[in-house]
Each structure stands twice: as C-alpha cells, then as structure tokens.
Design a protein around this motif. Structure first.
Motif, mmCIF file in Angstrom:
data_model
loop_
_atom_site.group_PDB
_atom_site.id
_atom_site.type_symbol
_atom_site.label_atom_id
_atom_site.label_comp_id
_atom_site.label_asym_id
_atom_site.label_seq_id
_atom_site.Cartn_x
_atom_site.Cartn_y
_atom_site.Cartn_z
ATOM 1 N N TRP A 200 -30.455 -0.590 -17.894
ATOM 2 C CA TRP A 200 -30.169 -0.361 -19.308
ATOM 3 C C TRP A 200 -29.797 1.099 -19.591
ATOM 4 N N LYS A 201 -29.978 1.982 -18.605
ATOM 5 C CA LYS A 201 -29.672 3.393 -18.800
ATOM 6 C C LYS A 201 -28.224 3.743 -18.451
ATOM 7 N N VAL A 202 -27.538 2.842 -17.739
ATOM 8 C CA VAL A 202 -26.168 3.108 -17.308
ATOM 9 C C VAL A 202 -25.296 1.910 -17.652
ATOM 10 N N THR A 203 -23.994 2.060 -17.461
ATOM 11 C CA THR A 203 -23.061 0.978 -17.755
ATOM 12 C C THR A 203 -23.114 -0.088 -16.657
ATOM 13 N N ARG A 204 -22.606 -1.270 -16.976
ATOM 14 C CA ARG A 204 -22.548 -2.343 -15.987
ATOM 15 C C ARG A 204 -21.645 -1.946 -14.826
ATOM 16 N N GLU A 205 -20.589 -1.220 -15.132
ATOM 17 C CA GLU A 205 -19.664 -0.781 -14.092
ATOM 18 C C GLU A 205 -20.372 0.110 -13.079
ATOM 19 N N GLU A 206 -21.193 1.051 -13.571
ATOM 20 C CA GLU A 206 -21.909 1.939 -12.664
ATOM 21 C C GLU A 206 -22.959 1.180 -11.860
ATOM 22 N N CYS A 207 -23.622 0.215 -12.482
ATOM 23 C CA CYS A 207 -24.592 -0.615 -11.748
ATOM 24 C C CYS A 207 -23.907 -1.347 -10.597
ATOM 25 N N LEU A 208 -22.726 -1.892 -10.855
ATOM 26 C CA LEU A 208 -21.995 -2.635 -9.828
ATOM 27 C C LEU A 208 -21.574 -1.717 -8.691
ATOM 28 N N VAL A 209 -21.072 -0.538 -9.030
ATOM 29 C CA VAL A 209 -20.599 0.395 -8.010
ATOM 30 C C VAL A 209 -21.757 0.887 -7.148
ATOM 31 N N ALA B 172 -28.964 8.030 -23.735
ATOM 32 C CA ALA B 172 -28.683 7.467 -22.412
ATOM 33 C C ALA B 172 -28.859 5.951 -22.436
ATOM 34 N N GLY B 173 -27.814 5.218 -22.068
ATOM 35 C CA GLY B 173 -27.867 3.767 -22.058
ATOM 36 C C GLY B 173 -27.738 3.124 -23.421
#
Length: 372
Positions: free
Chosen positions: A164-173, A280-281
């Motif tokens: 929840w603190k970062v974007t879905r794109e960053e989680c995937l990467v 953040a998030g």
C-alpha cells in the motif's frame, strides 16, 4: 556449452548496464546504491558459474582444486544476492520508515550460517561440494539452496507487507527479482536461475531510469512529467475519485534572503521529505516549481483529507524542532475534490491553486496590518 554462452552474454549485458548506472544513476535516491551492489554481485556470480561449468569439462579435470574453490564461493555467495534483493525492496517500499531496518539483523543469521558452512566445507573435504545432475549432494549445497529460496520468499513478503506504500507497477517490478528465479527453480531450470535474476535486474533498471526522469532533482518529488503521466492514466479509470492539494510555502523568500539560497534549498528538501512521508502510498506529490507543490489523492472524504493536512503540519513542526532550525517552515494550501462538479482534473487543480493563493494573501494581509 550453451550455459557458458548464455552466461557470457548476460555478463556483457550487466557490465554495460553497470557502467551506465555508475554514470547516470542518482546516488542520493534511497535504494540506488544497493541496486549497484546487486548488479556487481550478480556479475560476480555469473562469472563464477561460467568458470564452474567451464572447468567441469573432462579436459580440465587437473584443475580440480580451482574448481573446488569456485564452487564453494558460488554456494557461499548465492544466498547473499537474494538477501540484498530483500534489503533493496525494503529500502524502496519502506523508504520513509527507518524503523524497518532494525529487523534485518535477525534475518541475516541464515546467511552467516551459510558462510560458516562454506568455510568449514572447504577446510574439510572436496566431497562436500560435489554436485551431480544439478541436485545438491552436500550439506553446503543443500543449505545454500534452502537459504537462497528463503530470502527470495522474504523479498515477496516484504513487498506484500508494504504494497500500500508503493504503486502496483513498482510492486510488480520488485517482485520479479524473486518471482523469476523461483519460477525457474520450480521447473528445475537451475542453469537459468541467474538468467532470470539478470532479466529482472534489467527490467528494474529500466524502471529506475524511467522514474528518475520523472523526479525533481532537488527534492526527489515527482515533476511535471510525472504529473502529466498521472493525469493521462487517471483519465482512463472508471469510478474515479480525486482530490487536489495545492501548497505554497509562506515567507520562503525571507528564508533565502536571511540565510542564503543554500538554506532555502535545504528548507525545500525538508518540506519535500515531510510531504513524501505523509502521502506515501496515498497519492502523487509533485513539485511544480520554486516553493509550489501539488498532491493528487484518490480520496474525497473531507475529514480524511483534513487529517492528512494536519499530519503534514505536525511532521514539519517535529522536524523543525529536532533540527533546531532558526526559522519555521509554514505553508498555505488549497483543497478541492473532483466530486464538486468540475469539468476536468485541470479545472479542479486550477481552483485549488486559486484557493491556496487566496489563503496566502489573507495571511500576508494580516501580517501587514500587525506591523502598522
């Protein structure tokens, strides 16, 4: 021979990326120095694996002692890479929460035990490093594989805990750094595990460079390019809710005039850190230019938005007291939501900006009346 050729190709690819990263990567961005370590560590493991396969050929059996050293080093370093990957993800996901770093001293115990087993196995007998048909036949190899898999799973848990603190794109990467080697392991493609890590590192580097172009160099916040990209993505969403928080620092010119532009830059950086940590998030924090900032939040409840503003004010006040600054960082703001009937997001942002300037002028008018 194919594995050797593949490793040589990936090594050359990583060398070119490492050189480019050393020249172009923003070192002040949290996580970037550790990413360079990941590149260099992967390079070292690829080189060791290449030599291991090379010296395993029958014509090089006389170099058995050298082969043994390479294998022990490989098993010793293998868990170090996913451990650093987990630490890198932690720095990226929890970049505004320094308390998370305290937990990693306990998680390093399997890594230290693996290094101890590697040292003992080298001193005892060559048989402890034998590997047959890709399966570990020794205590060292078995423990090294288990520790490596453990840290890959830790990395995925870190990303899940801070999703929840970062974007879905960053989680995937970030997840690809563990997902790709684990996937190859499940299909027993052991010779391609480091290939999966290399590909994931390349994708992460492209992501880092792309995001670096969308960052303000002074504050590290998003710039206008990121703002335009966010709006384009938002327009494609359905069931949209959005709020705009325009912010302008009060008496910023006085800070520059009294303490110099260097201190003015420091004040901007401190404010940006508080802004990024608060939201953040929760939304996109943008530096529009000078001492003007904008936060876009996918939230429309007035009480929640007001709590965010109060949290920002409290965080800035705390930083000012802790650093014992000779000035106070204050700000004026305008807050609007898309459900108020605006035709577009840009119209909403313009109205928020107008509200912010109205508040700012009201403060300046009160200050002038007090001095008369």
């Amino acid at each position: 021979m194919f594995a050797v050729q593949m490793n040589i190709y990936l090594t050359l690819l990583l060398v070119s990326i490492a050189i480019h990263a050393c020249l172009k990567l923003e070192r002040r961005e949290q996580g970037n120095p550790l990413f360079l370590v990941l590149l260099l560590l992967t390079l070292l493991i690829l080189v060791l694996e290449t030599f291991s396969v090379f010296f395993a050929a029958p014509e090089y059996q006389r170099a058995g002692g050298f082969q043994r050293i390479i294998e022990v080093l490989g098993f010793a370093l293998a868990p170090l890479l996913p451990f650093c990957i987990s630490l890198y993800s932690q720095q990226r996901v929890f970049r505004y929460d320094s308390s998370q770093s305290r937990k990693w001293s306990r998680l390093s115990l399997p890594l230290l035990l693996n290094l101890l087993i590697a040292a003992v196995s080298y001193l005892l007998s060559p048989s402890t490093t034998e590997v047959g048909h890709g399966e570990a036949q020794s205590l060292l190899a078995s423990f090294s594989y288990l520790t490596t898999g453990f840290y890959y799973l830790v990395n995925l848990l870190v990303i899940y805990a801070g999703r929840w603190k970062v974007t879905r794109e960053e989680c995937l990467v970030l997840g690809m750094l563990s997902g790709s080697p684990l996937l190859f392991s499940l299909f027993q493609l052991s010779h391609f595990i480091w290939s999966g890590v290399t590909i994931a590192l390349v994708i992460n580097y492209v992501y880092i460079v792309h995001n670096q172009a969308k960052r303000d160099p002074l504050t590290g916040l998003a710039n206008r390019m990121a703002y335009e990209e966010y709006l384009a993505a938002f327009q494609r969403k359905t069931g949209r809710k959005l709020a705009a928080l325009n912010i302008d620092l009060d008496d910023f010119k006085q800070i520059n005039d009294s303490f110099g532009h260097h201190e003015g830059d420091r004040a901007l950086q401190l404010f940006a850190q508080s802004l990024a940590a608060t939201f953040a998030g929760k939304g996109l924090a943008v530096r529009l230019g000078g001492d003007e900032f904008l936060v876009l939040l996918q939230e429309e409840r007035p009480e929640v938005l007001q709590r965010y503003v109060e949290a920002l004010q409290e965080r800035i006040l705390t930083h000012t007291r802790q650093l014992q600054l000779p000035y106070t960082i204050r700000f004026s703001y305008g807050l609007t939501t898309l459900d108020e009937g605006y035709q577009s997001v840009r119209e909403m942002v313009e109205h928020s900006d107008a509200l912010m300037y109205a508040k700012k002028q009201g403060k300046e008018g009160k200050a002038r009346s007090k001095t008369r």
